[in-house]
Motif scaffolding. Structure first.
Motif, PDB file in Angstrom:
ATOM      1  N   HIS A 126       0.871  -1.272   0.014  1.00 50.22           N
ATOM      2  CA  HIS A 126       0.083   0.207  -0.046  1.00 50.22           C
ATOM      3  C   HIS A 126       0.793   1.169  -0.183  1.00 50.22           C
ATOM      4  N   GLU A 127       1.915   1.224   0.664  1.00 54.37           N
ATOM      5  CA  GLU A 127       2.759   2.361   0.881  1.00 54.37           C
ATOM      6  C   GLU A 127       3.314   2.615  -0.397  1.00 54.37           C
ATOM      7  N   GLU A 128       4.002   1.654  -0.984  1.00 56.98           N
ATOM      8  CA  GLU A 128       4.649   1.779  -2.482  1.00 56.98           C
ATOM      9  C   GLU A 128       3.960   2.205  -3.238  1.00 56.98           C
ATOM     10  N   VAL A 129       2.672   1.836  -3.456  1.00 58.20           N
ATOM     11  CA  VAL A 129       1.548   2.514  -4.444  1.00 58.20           C
ATOM     12  C   VAL A 129       1.363   3.991  -4.021  1.00 58.20           C
ATOM     13  N   ARG A 130       0.948   4.294  -2.867  1.00 61.93           N
ATOM     14  CA  ARG A 130       0.589   5.493  -2.373  1.00 61.93           C
ATOM     15  C   ARG A 130       1.788   6.431  -2.750  1.00 61.93           C
ATOM     16  N   THR A 131       3.004   6.187  -2.601  1.00 60.37           N
ATOM     17  CA  THR A 131       4.472   7.062  -2.843  1.00 60.37           C
ATOM     18  C   THR A 131       4.879   6.583  -4.268  1.00 60.37           C
ATOM     19  N   GLN A 132       4.004   6.080  -4.982  1.00 59.54           N
ATOM     20  CA  GLN A 132       4.226   5.793  -6.340  1.00 59.54           C
ATOM     21  C   GLN A 132       5.851   5.269  -6.597  1.00 59.54           C
ATOM     22  N   GLY A 133       6.296   4.418  -5.792  1.00 62.05           N
ATOM     23  CA  GLY A 133       7.650   3.747  -5.698  1.00 62.05           C
ATOM     24  C   GLY A 133       8.645   4.625  -5.264  1.00 62.05           C
ATOM     25  N   ARG A 134       8.432   5.960  -4.726  1.00 60.72           N
ATOM     26  CA  ARG A 134       9.612   6.487  -4.034  1.00 60.72           C
ATOM     27  C   ARG A 134      10.025   5.912  -2.750  1.00 60.72           C
ATOM     28  N   LYS A 136      10.814   2.733  -0.416  1.00 60.07           N
ATOM     29  CA  LYS A 136      10.951   1.283  -0.431  1.00 60.07           C
ATOM     30  C   LYS A 136      11.281   0.878   1.011  1.00 60.07           C
TER      31      LYS A 136
END
Length: 142
Positions: A126-134, A136
Motif C-alpha cells: 500500500h505504501e509503495e503504491v501510495r508513494t508511487q514507488g518513491r 522502499k
C-alpha cells in the motif's frame, strides 16, 4: 510509540483436563477487560493491557497484539512479540496457529506470525503504491 505491554490469553480446558476435573471452570477468574485473579492462590488481582478469555479468537488476538506491533514497525520502531508461559499453555497455537493442517491465508486458526507477515506486506504494498514507488522498505527478521 507504546511502551512494553503485557497481554494474557487464557486457553480453554483440554478434554483431558475436563475429564480429570469434571469441570469447565477456569483456574483464572476474569474481573474486567484487563484484570484477573487466581482464586486458588491469593486474593490479589493482576492487571494486564489485554486479557483474552477462553473464547477469544486468533483474529481478535491479532487485532489486539499483532496489528499494533506491525503498525509501529512501519513507523520505524522495533517490534517484538514474546510468548511466555507454561508448557501446554497455548503459546505455539497463539503464535503459529493450528499445527494439524494449514489451509492458507483464509484459515481462521492461523496464528500471530502468519497474520503479522500478511499485514506487514499488505502495508508495504500500500505504501509503495501510495508513494508511487518513491519509498522502499527493507525487512529484517531475527
Amino acid at each position: 510509540m507504546d511502551n512494553i505491554q503485557v497481554f494474557m490469553r487464557i486457553r480453554p480446558l483440554s478434554e483431558d483436563e475436563y475429564r480429570r476435573d469434571h469441570s469447565t471452570a477456569s483456574a483464572v477468574r476474569i474481573l474486567s477487560d484487563n484484570m484477573v485473579s487466581v482464586p486458588s492462590q491469593r486474593s490479589e488481582n493482576f492487571t494486564f493491557d489485554y486479557v483474552g478469555d477462553e473464547n477469544c479468537t486468533q483474529p481478535e488476538v491479532f487485532e489486539a497484539v499483532g496489528k499494533r506491533a506491525v503498525d509501529q514497525c512501519m513507523q520505524g520502531y522495533n517490534g517484538t512479540i514474546f510468548a511466555y508461559g507454561q508448557t501446554g499453555s497455548g503459546k505455539t497455537f497463539t503464535m503459529q496457529g493450528a499445527r494439524d493442517e494449514f489451509t492458507g491465508p483464509d484459515d481462521e486458526l492461523r496464528g500471530l506470525i502468519p497474520r503479522c507477515f500478511e499485514y506487514l506486506f499488505e502495508r508495504i504494498a500500500h505504501e509503495e503504491v501510495r508513494t508511487q514507488g518513491r519509498v522502499k522498505y527493507l525487512c529484517r527478521a531475527s
